[in-house]
Design a protein around this motif. Structure first.
Motif, PDB file in Angstrom:
ATOM      1  N   UNK A 250      66.378 -75.709  19.404  1.00  0.00           N
ATOM      2  CA  UNK A 250      66.292 -76.378  18.107  1.00  0.00           C
ATOM      3  C   UNK A 250      65.871 -77.825  18.301  1.00  0.00           C
ATOM      4  N   UNK A 251      65.951 -78.273  19.560  1.00  0.00           N
ATOM      5  CA  UNK A 251      65.559 -79.647  19.868  1.00  0.00           C
ATOM      6  C   UNK A 251      64.538 -79.614  20.984  1.00  0.00           C
ATOM      7  N   UNK A 252      63.431 -80.309  20.777  1.00  0.00           N
ATOM      8  CA  UNK A 252      62.439 -80.373  21.859  1.00  0.00           C
ATOM      9  C   UNK A 252      62.939 -81.360  22.916  1.00  0.00           C
ATOM     10  N   UNK A 253      62.254 -81.385  24.045  1.00  0.00           N
ATOM     11  CA  UNK A 253      62.620 -82.295  25.126  1.00  0.00           C
ATOM     12  C   UNK A 253      62.632 -83.746  24.620  1.00  0.00           C
TER      13      UNK A 253
ATOM     14  N   UNK B  35      76.373 -77.481  19.647  1.00  0.00           N
ATOM     15  CA  UNK B  35      75.790 -78.838  19.550  1.00  0.00           C
ATOM     16  C   UNK B  35      74.455 -78.844  18.807  1.00  0.00           C
ATOM     17  N   UNK B  36      74.067 -77.672  18.309  1.00  0.00           N
ATOM     18  CA  UNK B  36      72.815 -77.498  17.549  1.00  0.00           C
ATOM     19  C   UNK B  36      71.566 -77.852  18.364  1.00  0.00           C
ATOM     20  N   UNK B  37      71.665 -77.579  19.666  1.00  0.00           N
ATOM     21  CA  UNK B  37      70.479 -77.739  20.508  1.00  0.00           C
ATOM     22  C   UNK B  37      69.737 -76.404  20.587  1.00  0.00           C
ATOM     23  N   UNK B  38      70.466 -75.309  20.423  1.00  0.00           N
ATOM     24  CA  UNK B  38      69.871 -73.964  20.494  1.00  0.00           C
ATOM     25  C   UNK B  38      70.258 -73.159  19.265  1.00  0.00           C
TER      26      UNK B  38
END
Lengths: 317, 140
Positions: free
Chosen positions: B79-82, B62-65
């Protein structure tokens, strides 16, 4: 077919027929009563509209239940068919009972689907926002640049405010916004809107949308009026405009449009109601009590003619 | 099943509970590996390494990490901040409000689907000002 299924099928067929008939009456009459209804105090008009939406369901169910409850036999004058015992108007016509059973199953499935979908989405959203939001005294703060404020949930709603909105609003604006959102929590408005979405299932789609939009407007307006009781009509109207200018859809104007609808009428009506200082008397409360009495009276009065009407239709001797 | 799919589609940027817990571990300890995440999560409730690895795999997809190999293990970085994650979720909320699907779940202070041009908003503002002046005049 067993006696139980015969009775259940008759009950279902009569209930559904009555429900659709009442819904058709509502569909025919709503536009005529809409303008005066929207002119009432929004808190009362909202309650009345919700009652009106529930009316086809409640009236059809209560009347059918009375028809099929021997304890209420005294509501039907004594008459005899093969014998003179108290009886229920059980349908013997082939095909009607299965149709009744199928219709009631379909309606139950539709209601369950809508409820389940809402429940899942709300649960998922709440679980995530609870984890990511920071707890403040009156609300939960969302670390986001977007300008958003909303109340999420049914029985124990939570107010969420984004950091972007908090930074762009004064303390006075925030107090107005929170008073409005607290009014939503206190009045359980999300439950009202959910109930309305279930009651409108059997109405024509366009009318259902019109009625739900009207209810939404009245619910929002009722909360504006609650906030105005503390901060004044004009201060609430100004805050509404300010937040509307900051809202994510507003900021998209002139850029690539991701929102197709132009439904700005709601904000105009809410601001208009506050500025024009609409009659804010709650005296119309009598209207609500009167409507409940009408519902009960109509329900009781319909039992006798419906009982005989069904028997005539069934050709009972 | 249909409902589950529709609910999921209604919130395409949403994460599951375990995925959020994993993200929190990575935010607080960038470069953490799967075993340490499992240990951290195990303090609250028992959690298997394979379950955490599966969640990490989904978050990478999901391209979060993003992950970097170090020795035999992968290290994970967000890869995404809070706030970026919240921003994507709030976009889902706005879309739901726009479609009218969220009206039964949440009440928004203003209709975020409403778009009024600045002239219309200016006109409403003038109306408020006129009323204010009228009220002030009435008091004098």
């Amino acid at each position: 077919m067993s006696d139980f299924l015969q009775v259940l099928g008759s009950f279902a067929a009569l209930w559904m027929a009555l429900w659709f008939a009442c819904a058709a009456l509502l569909a025919l009459g709503y536009r005529a009563i809409r303008a005066p209804l929207l002119g009432w105090h929004p808190a009362i008009a909202g309650n009345l509209l919700l009652l009106l939406l529930a009316f086809p369901f409640l009236l059809s169910f209560s009347t059918t239940a009375l028809l099929f409850t021997p304890a209420f036999g005294s509501l039907v004058s004594v008459h005899c068919h093969t014998d003179c015992a108290a009886h229920m108007p059980v349908i013997a016509t082939p095909g009607l009972v299965p149709i009744g059973l199928m219709l009631i199953t379909l309606v139950c499935v539709l209601i369950w689907r809508r409820l389940a979908l809402n429940l899942r989405t709300a649960k998922r959203l709440k679980a995530q926002l609870q984890r990511l939001a920071r707890h403040q005294r009156d609300f939960k703060l969302l670390e986001s640049e977007q300008s958003l404020v909303f109340t999420l949930g049914w029985w124990q709603p939570t107010i969420y405010v984004s950091e972007g909105l908090e930074q762009r609003c004064s303390q006075q604006d925030m107090a107005v916004i929170l008073a409005h959102e607290h009014a939503h929590s206190k009045r359980l408005d999300n439950v009202r809107l959910l109930a309305a979405s279930l009651f409108t299932l059997v109405l024509p789609a366009r009318l259902a949308k019109l009625m739900k939009d009207d209810l939404h407007l009245l619910v929002e307006s009722a909360c504006d009026f609650e906030a105005a009781g503390r901060f004044g009509d004009l201060d609430v109207a100004e805050t509404l405009l300010k937040v509307q200018r900051l809202s994510p859809a507003q900021s998209q104007i002139g850029r690539q449009a991701i929102y197709s609808a132009f439904t700005g009428a709601e904000i105009e009506q809410r601001v208009g109601a506050l500025v024009q200082g609409r009659q804010r008397s709650l005296k119309q409360h009598a209207g609500l009590q009167f409507s409940v009495l009408v519902l009960i009276g109509t329900s009781l009065a319909l039992v006798e003619p419906l009982h005989h009407g069904v028997e005539v239709l069934l050709g009972l001797p | 099943m249909v409902n589950s799919r529709r609910a999921h589609n209604a919130l395409p940027n949403s994460l599951g509970e375990l995925e959020l817990k994993v993200m929190e571990s990575v935010w607080s300890l960038p470069g953490i590996d799967a075993r340490r995440i499992t240990d951290r999560l195990g303090a609250d409730a028992p959690c298997r390494l394979s379950t955490v690895q599966a969640a990490l795999e989904r978050l990478v997809r999901k391209q979060c990490l993003e992950r970097r190999k170090k020795g035999h293990a992968y290290q994970y970085f967000s890869q995404k901040s809070r706030s970026e994650l919240l921003g994507s979720m709030l976009k889902d909320v706005i879309h739901l409000l726009h479609d009218g699907e969220a009206n039964t779940i949440l009440s928004s202070f203003v209709n975020v689907a409403a778009r009024m041009d600045d002239d219309a908003l200016d006109e409403l503002e003038k109306m408020i000002q006129r009323k204010r002046e009228h009220e002030r005049g009435g008091r004098r």
